[in-house]
Write an enzyme that holds these catalytic residues in place. Structure first.
Site, PDB file in Angstrom:
ATOM      1  N   ASP A  28       0.843  -1.193   0.000  1.00 23.11           N
ATOM      2  CA  ASP A  28       0.000   0.000   0.000  1.00 23.11           C
ATOM      3  C   ASP A  28       0.872   1.234   0.000  1.00 23.11           C
ATOM      4  OD1 ASP A  28      -2.175   1.928   0.669  1.00 23.11           O
ATOM      5  OD2 ASP A  28      -3.297   0.078   1.019  1.00 23.11           O
ATOM      6  N   THR A  84     -12.126   1.652  -6.104  1.00 26.64           N
ATOM      7  CA  THR A  84     -12.629   2.307  -7.322  1.00 26.64           C
ATOM      8  C   THR A  84     -13.852   3.126  -6.923  1.00 26.64           C
ATOM      9  OG1 THR A  84     -13.890   0.301  -7.783  1.00 26.64           O
ATOM     10  CG2 THR A  84     -11.808   0.555  -8.957  1.00 26.64           C
ATOM     11  N   THR A 120     -13.528  -3.808  -8.199  1.00 31.31           N
ATOM     12  CA  THR A 120     -14.765  -3.724  -8.998  1.00 31.31           C
ATOM     13  C   THR A 120     -14.597  -2.587 -10.000  1.00 31.31           C
ATOM     14  OG1 THR A 120     -16.005  -4.510  -7.110  1.00 31.31           O
ATOM     15  CG2 THR A 120     -17.277  -3.420  -8.845  1.00 31.31           C
ATOM     16  N   GLU A 150     -14.116 -10.482  -6.862  1.00 35.47           N
ATOM     17  CA  GLU A 150     -14.382 -11.046  -5.529  1.00 35.47           C
ATOM     18  C   GLU A 150     -15.826 -10.737  -5.144  1.00 35.47           C
ATOM     19  OE1 GLU A 150     -15.064  -8.984  -2.804  1.00 35.47           O
ATOM     20  OE2 GLU A 150     -14.975  -7.194  -4.081  1.00 35.47           O
ATOM     21  N   GLU A 154     -18.812  -7.750   3.801  1.00 36.53           N
ATOM     22  CA  GLU A 154     -18.259  -7.295   5.071  1.00 36.53           C
ATOM     23  C   GLU A 154     -18.981  -8.037   6.201  1.00 36.53           C
ATOM     24  OE1 GLU A 154     -17.930  -3.071   5.524  1.00 36.53           O
ATOM     25  OE2 GLU A 154     -17.199  -2.830   3.485  1.00 36.53           O
ATOM     26  N   PHE A 257     -31.867 -11.536   1.092  1.00 37.69           N
ATOM     27  CA  PHE A 257     -31.870 -10.196   0.496  1.00 37.69           C
ATOM     28  C   PHE A 257     -33.289  -9.744   0.162  1.00 37.69           C
ATOM     29  CE2 PHE A 257     -27.723  -8.185  -0.161  1.00 37.69           C
ATOM     30  CZ  PHE A 257     -27.007  -9.059   0.614  1.00 37.69           C
ATOM     31  N   GLY A 265     -26.802   0.320   1.765  1.00 34.62           N
ATOM     32  CA  GLY A 265     -25.754   1.332   1.797  1.00 34.62           C
ATOM     33  C   GLY A 265     -24.423   0.632   1.651  1.00 34.62           C
ATOM     34  N   CYS A 268     -20.185  -0.455  -1.607  1.00 35.46           N
ATOM     35  CA  CYS A 268     -20.252  -1.222  -2.858  1.00 35.46           C
ATOM     36  C   CYS A 268     -21.567  -1.041  -3.619  1.00 35.46           C
ATOM     37  CB  CYS A 268     -20.028  -2.702  -2.560  1.00 35.46           C
ATOM     38  SG  CYS A 268     -18.483  -2.992  -1.680  1.00 35.46           S
TER      39      CYS A 268
HETATM   40  C1  UGA Z   1     -21.879  -6.480  -1.178  1.00 36.71           C
HETATM   41  C2  UGA Z   1     -22.184  -7.842  -1.821  1.00 36.71           C
HETATM   42  O1  UGA Z   1     -23.164  -8.509  -1.037  1.00 36.71           O
HETATM   43  C3  UGA Z   1     -20.916  -8.692  -1.907  1.00 36.71           C
HETATM   44  O2  UGA Z   1     -21.195  -9.922  -2.547  1.00 36.71           O
HETATM   45  C4  UGA Z   1     -19.870  -7.916  -2.707  1.00 36.71           C
HETATM   46  O3  UGA Z   1     -18.658  -8.637  -2.791  1.00 36.71           O
HETATM   47  C5  UGA Z   1     -19.609  -6.595  -2.008  1.00 36.71           C
HETATM   48  O4  UGA Z   1     -20.831  -5.841  -1.923  1.00 36.71           O
HETATM   49  C6  UGA Z   1     -18.594  -5.844  -2.818  1.00 36.71           C
HETATM   50  O5  UGA Z   1     -18.914  -5.373  -3.906  1.00 36.71           O
HETATM   51  O6  UGA Z   1     -17.414  -5.819  -2.436  1.00 36.71           O
HETATM   52  P1  UGA Z   1     -21.529  -5.645   1.335  1.00 36.71           P
HETATM   53  O7  UGA Z   1     -21.339  -4.276   0.774  1.00 36.71           O
HETATM   54  O8  UGA Z   1     -20.593  -6.156   2.383  1.00 36.71           O
HETATM   55  O9  UGA Z   1     -21.463  -6.730   0.151  1.00 36.71           O
HETATM   56  O10 UGA Z   1     -22.987  -5.651   1.949  1.00 36.71           O
HETATM   57  P2  UGA Z   1     -24.321  -6.523   1.778  1.00 36.71           P
HETATM   58  O11 UGA Z   1     -24.338  -7.621   2.750  1.00 36.71           O
HETATM   59  O12 UGA Z   1     -24.545  -6.853   0.357  1.00 36.71           O
HETATM   60  O13 UGA Z   1     -25.403  -5.452   2.243  1.00 36.71           O
HETATM   61  C7  UGA Z   1     -25.563  -4.229   1.515  1.00 36.71           C
HETATM   62  C8  UGA Z   1     -26.644  -3.393   2.115  1.00 36.71           C
HETATM   63  O14 UGA Z   1     -27.920  -3.948   1.822  1.00 36.71           O
HETATM   64  C9  UGA Z   1     -26.612  -3.217   3.625  1.00 36.71           C
HETATM   65  O15 UGA Z   1     -26.833  -1.852   3.922  1.00 36.71           O
HETATM   66  C10 UGA Z   1     -27.742  -4.078   4.124  1.00 36.71           C
HETATM   67  O16 UGA Z   1     -28.297  -3.608   5.331  1.00 36.71           O
HETATM   68  C11 UGA Z   1     -28.735  -3.955   2.985  1.00 36.71           C
HETATM   69  N1  UGA Z   1     -29.676  -5.091   2.897  1.00 36.71           N
HETATM   70  C12 UGA Z   1     -29.228  -6.346   2.679  1.00 36.71           C
HETATM   71  C13 UGA Z   1     -31.043  -4.838   3.006  1.00 36.71           C
HETATM   72  O17 UGA Z   1     -31.487  -3.695   3.188  1.00 36.71           O
HETATM   73  N2  UGA Z   1     -31.913  -5.896   2.907  1.00 36.71           N
HETATM   74  C14 UGA Z   1     -31.481  -7.163   2.694  1.00 36.71           C
HETATM   75  O18 UGA Z   1     -32.345  -8.058   2.601  1.00 36.71           O
HETATM   76  C15 UGA Z   1     -30.107  -7.394   2.585  1.00 36.71           C
END
Ligand code: UGA
Length: 487
Positions: A28, A84, A120, A150, A154, A257, A265, A268
């Site tokens: 880094d 990114t 990404t 990937e 989180e 989901f 939020g 990603c």
């Molecule tokens: C997301 C993707 O799920 C990963 O597969 C991907 O690798 C990652 O982005 C990335 O691009 O690096 P992440 O950002 O860790 O992962 O979070 P998620 O678990 O996807 O949740 C995203 C948001 O959706 C959160 O704010 C969560 O509260 C919300 N959410 C999730 C809902 O409002 N309802 C749901 O049913 C599920």
């Protein structure tokens, strides 16, 4: 192997690949971050990662550096893991970190290696990286590029790296295939030892790049779909949590989901759907992704809905620029974009807290892991020391991140602390019946009711299941025998 960029993605991968037995170097340009990681401190919250970092540093398999020369000398496979972010003032992705990382590394390469993109990116980036590499290296070396996105989430990142549900590889040659296979052998062997198989999709650059953004776009769409149903339920008198359960039992739809609430939020989903639209537009396929704009709008509307509900519950006047809360004391429980993370990037909880404060409310925020980051982003909010401190004397409690500590909090005890028993369950995660029984006026999102379901039916008001928990069985009451009239 090396991981260039030790943010959330690169640091997690570096540690997990060392754990799998590889010799790993994390790279880094951020000197403080490299010093922290070298000293065994993970600069973000990810369950299980700290201990694994220290174990692999001690074993000598893992080191960190700020030197591209050292990186070039060390690695046979270099993974590009830099951020990114959304371009300032635009919706496309900012590729300046990718460019800096690739050129920084390429200038020092003296032998044949494989450069693998993980960040990404907009489709077409892998080809552009090939051109950058060609510009900065001796063509005789035969350096190649591959793309392997990937999918880690989180809060579950360690598991997602060690036990991925698929590996995607965009490749140009058999040599690249062999190198990438060798780099993933640890994962494949672990799977075999556990009696699992990891599907490997070998494809071209464009498809590999698109897989990632398509997956995130699908997830965002699924969330906004159920939140759109929440909007309809609110006006039609339905209950979106029951609706989600009922449609989720169809395996073609699935229950994951499908949790309605204040929306998605994080670093990603929001920026990825915007960058995807921007790239499609550039390529002349903007129309194909126009629906993602709607997905974004639905998501944003859920945040405004909480303000509207708060105003209704507190009896605040609407006002031309939205409701005014006249110093009403509001507890906001949650600052991170989801539980098991300290990440507050584009967090619905924090955005709502800030909007309430801008509308005159005296907002007190508490989050079990996200306080340090939240203070940096919203320094003007009040941050409480504990859940109890946030709730004490509150006229309204808003639960906006579904941390277990909030889901399981005792509504009777909290009721004694609050000035008024009004609660907005922004994640539909509380036991509505228990909160109502404790004297709270309960409001979920999407018309989630606090009164128990009619007797003889499946319960509809118990706390919503974890996003990741499997669906329970539908309890359809059946008579012991059933007679069918002869036709
Ligand atoms: C997301 C993707 O799920 C990963 O597969 C991907 O690798 C990652 O982005 C990335 O691009 O690096 P992440 O950002 O860790 O992962 O979070 P998620 O678990 O996807 O949740 C995203 C948001 O959706 C959160 O704010 C969560 O509260 C919300 N959410 C999730 C809902 O409002 N309802 C749901 O049913 C599920």
């Amino acid at each position: 192997m090396t991981f260039v960029g030790t943010g959330y993605l690169g640091a997690t991968y570096a540690v997990c690949f060392a754990e799998l037995g590889y010799e790993v170097l994390g790279v880094d340009v951020d000197v403080a971050r490299i010093a922290a990681l070298s000293a065994g401190a993970v600069p973000f919250h990810e369950p299980g990662l700290d201990e694994m970092l220290r174990r692999n540093l001690a074993a000598g398999r893992l080191r960190f550096t700020t030197s591209y020369r050292e990186t070039a000398d060390f690695g046979d496979v270099h993974f590009i893991c830099v951020g990114t972010p959304q371009r300032p003032g635009g919706t496309g992705a900012d590729l300046s970190y990718v460019e800096a990382a690739v050129t920084g590394l390429a200038r020092h390469l003296t032998r044949r290696v494989l450069i693998v993109g993980k960040s990404t990116v907009p489709v077409g980036t892998a080809e552009w990286i090939e051109q950058l590499v060609a510009k900065h290296t001796d063509p005789e070396l035969g350096i190649e590029v591959a793309w392997s996105p990937e999918f880690l989430q989180e809060g579950f990142a360690v598991e997602d790296v060690l036990r991925p549900n698929r590996i995607v590889a965009g490749l140009r040659s058999e040599w690249a295939d062999d190198m990438l296979h060798a780099a993933h052998l640890g994962i494949l062997e672990l799977a075999a030892a556990e009696g699992r198989e990891v599907p490997v999709v070998v494809t071209d650059f464009a498809t590999a790049e698109l897989v990632k953004v398509a997956a995130n776009a699908f997830l965002a769409t699924k969330i906004s779909f159920i939140n759109a149903m929440a909007e309809v339920c609110e006006v039609a008198g339905g209950d979106v949590t029951q609706l989600a359960r009922a449609i989720g039992y169809d395996p073609r739809i699935g229950n994951r989901f499908l949790q309605a609430g204040v929306g998605f939020g994080g670093g990603c989903l929001p920026k990825d759907i915007r960058a995807f639209q921007a790239r499609a537009q550039e390529l002349g396929a903007g129309e194909a992704l126009r629906f993602l704009h709607e997905v974004d709008l639905i998501n944003q509307r859920r945040r405004s809905k909480v303000l509207q509900l708060a105003a209704e519950l507190l009896g605040c006047p609407p006002g031309p620029a939205g409701p005014r809360f006249g110093d009403a004391r509001i507890a906001v429980l949650g600052a991170t974009f989801k539980p098991r993370s300290d990440d507050v990037r584009d967090s619905p909880a924090l955005a709502i807290a800030a909007a309430l404060a801008r509308s005159g409310a005296d907002v007190h925020v508490y989050d079990p892991e996200g306080m340090a980051n939240a203070v940096l982003v919203q320094p003007d909010l009040n941050f409480a020391e504990s859940l109890d401190d946030a709730v004490r004397d509150a006229e309204l409690v808003c639960v906006l991140t579904e941390w277990p500590q909030f889901r399981t909090a005792d509504p009777v005890r909290l009721g004694r602390l609050a000035a008024t028993r009004l609660v907005i369950d922004g994640r539909n995660c509380l036991d509505a019946a228990a909160w109502s029984a404790a004297g709270w006026q309960y409001r979920g999102l999407g018309g989630r009711a606090a009164t128990p379901a009619p007797p003889g039916r499946t319960a509809g008001n118990r706390a919503a299941p974890d996003h990741d928990s499997p669906a329970g069985r539908p309890a359809i009451p059946r008579p012991a025998t059933r007679s069918v009239a002869a036709r």
